[in-house]
Write an enzyme that holds these catalytic residues in place. Sequence first.
Site, PDB file in Angstrom:
ATOM      1  N   SER A  81       0.845  -1.285   0.243  1.00  0.00           N
ATOM      2  CA  SER A  81      -0.014  -0.118  -0.108  1.00  0.00           C
ATOM      3  C   SER A  81       0.938   1.269   0.064  1.00  0.00           C
ATOM      4  O   SER A  81       1.640   1.630  -1.022  1.00  0.00           O
ATOM      5  CB  SER A  81      -1.116   0.131   1.294  1.00  0.00           C
ATOM      6  OG  SER A  81      -2.010   1.030   0.933  1.00  0.00           O
ATOM      7  N   HIS A  86      -8.703   0.441  -0.495  1.00  0.00           N
ATOM      8  CA  HIS A  86      -8.485  -0.586  -1.488  1.00  0.00           C
ATOM      9  C   HIS A  86      -9.857  -1.345  -1.895  1.00  0.00           C
ATOM     10  O   HIS A  86      -9.908  -2.596  -1.720  1.00  0.00           O
ATOM     11  CB  HIS A  86      -7.382  -1.600  -1.184  1.00  0.00           C
ATOM     12  CG  HIS A  86      -6.270  -0.851  -0.791  1.00  0.00           C
ATOM     13  ND1 HIS A  86      -5.355  -0.425  -1.875  1.00  0.00           N
ATOM     14  CD2 HIS A  86      -5.404  -0.519   0.309  1.00  0.00           C
ATOM     15  CE1 HIS A  86      -4.305   0.114  -1.283  1.00  0.00           C
ATOM     16  NE2 HIS A  86      -4.334  -0.101  -0.049  1.00  0.00           N
TER      17      HIS A  86
END
Length: 297
Positions: free
Chosen positions: A92, A197
């Site tokens: 991430s 996400h």
Amino acid sequence: MKNDSTTVYIFPGQGSQAIGMGRELFDKYPHLVRQADEIVGYSIKELCLEDPQGVINLTQYTQVALYVVNSLGYLEEVRQKGVLPDFLAGHSIGEFNALFAAGAFDFLTGVEIVAKRGELMEKASGGGMAAVIGMPPEKISQFVGGNGNNRLSIANLNSPQQIVIAGPKEDIEQAIPVLKKNGAEMVIPLKVSAAFHSPYMNDAAEEFRNFLGQYRMAELRIPVISNYTARPHQDKELVENLSLQLRSPVRWTESVEYLLEYSNPMFIEIGSRNILTKLVNQIKTEVNSIKGLTEVK
């Protein structure tokens, strides 16, 4: 490759932050820290070492803090060892550290980009996430997405035994007992402000794409594994994939599996808590188990 081995530097994301991180780094790179402070308008060193305002776990602060500390950690690692890695990967926000290390942008440009990303993600409030432990993704998919609650989706494929789901908080709460009843060892709600996400980040992803369009990314000097594709980034697709990363699953398991195909891969985590190292070891164990079964057959 060096000495018939493949060196991979990996950078952790949110969840790896802790008070005291970067203590040994800030005074070694005061000019970079000072310039980063000027960009964000506060003391990153004070945030990481003391957190007097109690904000280090807020996304817009967390991401800047991790980017700065991980980047300084990478500079120090290379300075000490004098060796560049063969591959880079990050989870991430950690992917931006990998891109900095690969030369896509300089340190201060990375601060600007990450600060904007954290701001956009913090603004996209209202959702939640939970880590599902001990249940494979194909079984989770029976209860999440099109086959189950279609307001929930898989957000992080961290390892074969650790999957993160995302969606509205009330749906997360309703899913917890269902997943436990059907075999999950644990379901742990995460302390996040939104459903990262996942499709709930569509607006943030679009705004982030437009923001990234202001920058001209340099060609990568070291291959970086994309969270979105689980394969090395292609220069011409970098901006698009970084925006898609916000609303798509982090495919960490597949990323590590890809790297395990190289000669004697050595994973070095730039961070203090070995979070990704533990996931890599879980993935290695699963891969070796599958190989063993195949060889037996």
